[in-house]
Design a protein around this motif. Sequence first.
Motif, PDB file in Angstrom:
ATOM      1  N   TRP A  19       0.811  -1.227   0.000  1.00 37.29           N
ATOM      2  CA  TRP A  19       0.000   0.000   0.000  1.00 37.29           C
ATOM      3  C   TRP A  19       0.841   1.273   0.000  1.00 37.29           C
ATOM      4  O   TRP A  19       0.426   2.294  -0.549  1.00 37.29           O
ATOM      5  N   THR A  20       1.997   1.247   0.533  1.00 39.42           N
ATOM      6  CA  THR A  20       2.875   2.422   0.541  1.00 39.42           C
ATOM      7  C   THR A  20       3.321   2.754  -0.881  1.00 39.42           C
ATOM      8  O   THR A  20       3.306   3.917  -1.288  1.00 39.42           O
ATOM      9  N   ALA A  21       3.668   1.747  -1.641  1.00 42.88           N
ATOM     10  CA  ALA A  21       4.092   1.970  -3.028  1.00 42.88           C
ATOM     11  C   ALA A  21       2.920   2.454  -3.877  1.00 42.88           C
ATOM     12  O   ALA A  21       3.070   3.356  -4.707  1.00 42.88           O
ATOM     13  N   ILE A  22       1.753   1.855  -3.661  1.00 42.38           N
ATOM     14  CA  ILE A  22       0.556   2.270  -4.415  1.00 42.38           C
ATOM     15  C   ILE A  22       0.222   3.722  -4.085  1.00 42.38           C
ATOM     16  O   ILE A  22      -0.103   4.519  -4.963  1.00 42.38           O
ATOM     17  N   SER A  23       0.327   4.073  -2.817  1.00 42.62           N
ATOM     18  CA  SER A  23       0.055   5.451  -2.383  1.00 42.62           C
ATOM     19  C   SER A  23       1.061   6.419  -3.005  1.00 42.62           C
ATOM     20  O   SER A  23       0.700   7.519  -3.441  1.00 42.62           O
ATOM     21  N   ALA A  24       2.315   6.050  -3.102  1.00 42.36           N
ATOM     22  CA  ALA A  24       3.348   6.909  -3.692  1.00 42.36           C
ATOM     23  C   ALA A  24       3.087   7.116  -5.178  1.00 42.36           C
ATOM     24  O   ALA A  24       3.216   8.235  -5.697  1.00 42.36           O
ATOM     25  N   VAL A  25       2.718   6.050  -5.885  1.00 46.68           N
ATOM     26  CA  VAL A  25       2.393   6.153  -7.307  1.00 46.68           C
ATOM     27  C   VAL A  25       1.174   7.061  -7.503  1.00 46.68           C
ATOM     28  O   VAL A  25       1.145   7.908  -8.404  1.00 46.68           O
ATOM     29  N   ALA A  26       0.170   6.899  -6.661  1.00 42.80           N
ATOM     30  CA  ALA A  26      -1.036   7.731  -6.743  1.00 42.80           C
ATOM     31  C   ALA A  26      -0.692   9.203  -6.503  1.00 42.80           C
ATOM     32  O   ALA A  26      -1.220  10.099  -7.177  1.00 42.80           O
ATOM     33  N   ASP A  27       0.200   9.482  -5.556  1.00 43.82           N
ATOM     34  CA  ASP A  27       0.619  10.861  -5.278  1.00 43.82           C
ATOM     35  C   ASP A  27       1.346  11.472  -6.478  1.00 43.82           C
ATOM     36  O   ASP A  27       1.125  12.633  -6.831  1.00 43.82           O
ATOM     37  N   VAL A  28       2.207  10.673  -7.111  1.00 45.76           N
ATOM     38  CA  VAL A  28       2.938  11.148  -8.288  1.00 45.76           C
ATOM     39  C   VAL A  28       1.964  11.442  -9.423  1.00 45.76           C
ATOM     40  O   VAL A  28       2.040  12.483 -10.082  1.00 45.76           O
ATOM     41  N   LEU A  29       1.021  10.532  -9.673  1.00 46.93           N
ATOM     42  CA  LEU A  29       0.023  10.739 -10.733  1.00 46.93           C
ATOM     43  C   LEU A  29      -0.851  11.959 -10.441  1.00 46.93           C
ATOM     44  O   LEU A  29      -1.171  12.731 -11.340  1.00 46.93           O
ATOM     45  N   ALA A  30      -1.227  12.132  -9.184  1.00 43.06           N
ATOM     46  CA  ALA A  30      -2.032  13.298  -8.801  1.00 43.06           C
ATOM     47  C   ALA A  30      -1.241  14.591  -9.023  1.00 43.06           C
ATOM     48  O   ALA A  30      -1.775  15.591  -9.520  1.00 43.06           O
ATOM     49  N   SER A  31       0.048  14.580  -8.681  1.00 50.52           N
ATOM     50  CA  SER A  31       0.905  15.757  -8.888  1.00 50.52           C
ATOM     51  C   SER A  31       1.035  16.088 -10.364  1.00 50.52           C
ATOM     52  O   SER A  31       0.959  17.253 -10.757  1.00 50.52           O
ATOM     53  N   ILE A  32       1.209  15.063 -11.193  1.00 47.47           N
ATOM     54  CA  ILE A  32       1.293  15.276 -12.643  1.00 47.47           C
ATOM     55  C   ILE A  32      -0.020  15.852 -13.157  1.00 47.47           C
ATOM     56  O   ILE A  32      -0.029  16.781 -13.974  1.00 47.47           O
ATOM     57  N   GLY A  33      -1.139  15.339 -12.654  1.00 47.80           N
ATOM     58  CA  GLY A  33      -2.448  15.854 -13.051  1.00 47.80           C
ATOM     59  C   GLY A  33      -2.622  17.323 -12.691  1.00 47.80           C
ATOM     60  O   GLY A  33      -3.149  18.116 -13.480  1.00 47.80           O
ATOM     61  N   VAL A  34      -2.166  17.706 -11.518  1.00 43.74           N
ATOM     62  CA  VAL A  34      -2.255  19.107 -11.085  1.00 43.74           C
ATOM     63  C   VAL A  34      -1.390  19.992 -11.981  1.00 43.74           C
ATOM     64  O   VAL A  34      -1.812  21.067 -12.422  1.00 43.74           O
ATOM     65  N   ILE A  35      -0.188  19.544 -12.290  1.00 40.74           N
ATOM     66  CA  ILE A  35       0.717  20.331 -13.148  1.00 40.74           C
ATOM     67  C   ILE A  35       0.120  20.500 -14.539  1.00 40.74           C
ATOM     68  O   ILE A  35       0.107  21.604 -15.087  1.00 40.74           O
ATOM     69  N   VAL A  36      -0.399  19.421 -15.112  1.00 37.63           N
ATOM     70  CA  VAL A  36      -1.023  19.497 -16.438  1.00 37.63           C
ATOM     71  C   VAL A  36      -2.218  20.452 -16.401  1.00 37.63           C
ATOM     72  O   VAL A  36      -2.404  21.271 -17.305  1.00 37.63           O
ATOM     73  N   SER A  37      -3.024  20.389 -15.351  1.00 32.27           N
ATOM     74  CA  SER A  37      -4.174  21.287 -15.216  1.00 32.27           C
ATOM     75  C   SER A  37      -3.743  22.744 -15.126  1.00 32.27           C
ATOM     76  O   SER A  37      -4.353  23.625 -15.740  1.00 32.27           O
ATOM     77  N   LEU A  38      -2.685  23.004 -14.371  1.00 33.81           N
ATOM     78  CA  LEU A  38      -2.187  24.381 -14.235  1.00 33.81           C
ATOM     79  C   LEU A  38      -1.649  24.909 -15.567  1.00 33.81           C
ATOM     80  O   LEU A  38      -1.876  26.073 -15.908  1.00 33.81           O
ATOM     81  N   VAL A  39      -0.937  24.073 -16.299  1.00 36.57           N
ATOM     82  CA  VAL A  39      -0.439  24.482 -17.617  1.00 36.57           C
ATOM     83  C   VAL A  39      -1.609  24.796 -18.541  1.00 36.57           C
ATOM     84  O   VAL A  39      -1.622  25.804 -19.250  1.00 36.57           O
ATOM     85  N   TYR A  40      -2.634  23.950 -18.523  1.00 36.79           N
ATOM     86  CA  TYR A  40      -3.823  24.158 -19.351  1.00 36.79           C
ATOM     87  C   TYR A  40      -4.510  25.485 -18.988  1.00 36.79           C
ATOM     88  O   TYR A  40      -4.868  26.274 -19.868  1.00 36.79           O
ATOM     89  N   VAL A  41      -4.679  25.735 -17.704  1.00 39.27           N
ATOM     90  CA  VAL A  41      -5.314  26.988 -17.253  1.00 39.27           C
ATOM     91  C   VAL A  41      -4.475  28.190 -17.681  1.00 39.27           C
ATOM     92  O   VAL A  41      -5.016  29.200 -18.148  1.00 39.27           O
ATOM     93  N   ALA A  42      -3.168  28.118 -17.570  1.00 40.46           N
ATOM     94  CA  ALA A  42      -2.289  29.227 -17.975  1.00 40.46           C
ATOM     95  C   ALA A  42      -2.429  29.507 -19.464  1.00 40.46           C
ATOM     96  O   ALA A  42      -2.510  30.674 -19.881  1.00 40.46           O
ATOM     97  N   ILE A  43      -2.466  28.449 -20.275  1.00 40.48           N
ATOM     98  CA  ILE A  43      -2.622  28.626 -21.724  1.00 40.48           C
ATOM     99  C   ILE A  43      -3.971  29.263 -22.034  1.00 40.48           C
ATOM    100  O   ILE A  43      -4.061  30.189 -22.838  1.00 40.48           O
ATOM    101  N   GLN A  44      -5.014  28.803 -21.380  1.00 41.53           N
ATOM    102  CA  GLN A  44      -6.346  29.352 -21.613  1.00 41.53           C
ATOM    103  C   GLN A  44      -6.430  30.823 -21.188  1.00 41.53           C
ATOM    104  O   GLN A  44      -7.056  31.637 -21.868  1.00 41.53           O
ATOM    105  N   LEU A  45      -5.794  31.169 -20.076  1.00 42.09           N
ATOM    106  CA  LEU A  45      -5.782  32.570 -19.630  1.00 42.09           C
ATOM    107  C   LEU A  45      -5.068  33.463 -20.640  1.00 42.09           C
ATOM    108  O   LEU A  45      -5.523  34.576 -20.937  1.00 42.09           O
ATOM    109  N   LYS A  46      -3.958  32.963 -21.162  1.00 39.85           N
ATOM    110  CA  LYS A  46      -3.211  33.748 -22.147  1.00 39.85           C
ATOM    111  C   LYS A  46      -4.029  33.950 -23.413  1.00 39.85           C
ATOM    112  O   LYS A  46      -4.098  35.062 -23.951  1.00 39.85           O
ATOM    113  N   LEU A  47      -4.669  32.890 -23.888  1.00 37.94           N
ATOM    114  CA  LEU A  47      -5.521  33.005 -25.079  1.00 37.94           C
ATOM    115  C   LEU A  47      -6.697  33.938 -24.825  1.00 37.94           C
ATOM    116  O   LEU A  47      -7.058  34.749 -25.682  1.00 37.94           O
TER     117      LEU A  47
END
Length: 184
Positions: free
Chosen positions: A3-31
């Motif tokens: 469960w510790t490894a699964i939790s770490a993978v989930a945290d990494v995926l969640a972090s990547i999702g947040v970064i992708v969302s922030l990049v998307y929002v920044a692009i949309q704001l600029k447009l």
Amino acid sequence: MDWTAISAVADVLASIGVIVSLVYVAIQLKLNSRTVGAANYQQNMGLISDVSGLISSDSDLSDIYTRGMQSYEGLTENEKVRFNMLMTKFILPIQINIHLRGRGLMDDVLYEGQIQSFLNMFDSPGMNEWWMDSTKWFHQDFVRHMEMLLEKNVTSDFADKSGHAGIRYSVSVAGKGCLTPARF
């Protein structure tokens, strides 16, 4: 996998999702900012175009404009009021566009073209007289910005490309805001 490894993978995926969302929002704001800036510019150019329409459709106003650009002081008091209202209606959208550019909401090329058109008006003695008399009615940041442009001896790109003599503008030595065109 524990469960510790699964939790770490989930945290990494969640972090990547947040970064992708922030990049998307920044692009949309600029447009969105560009779209808003273009719409504001187009609206302001429509306002300026309306002034040209007023001048061309009214022979009395056309006469006042023509004589006012030659000598604002030579107009009657009633004509000065009409000329002042006309010039104010023309300049307020320019003031707004300068503000928009300062906030990054206006393209530099559009801004430069409009400012050059405005500065070319100072080739007329009446425009100089009117400006000296009217700066108190405009936001002081706008007045300072215009004086900065004029002090830098901004040259008309159109005049340079056409092969005609360009125009440099400078504030008078007296410092009273009198703008003097000088051919070069």
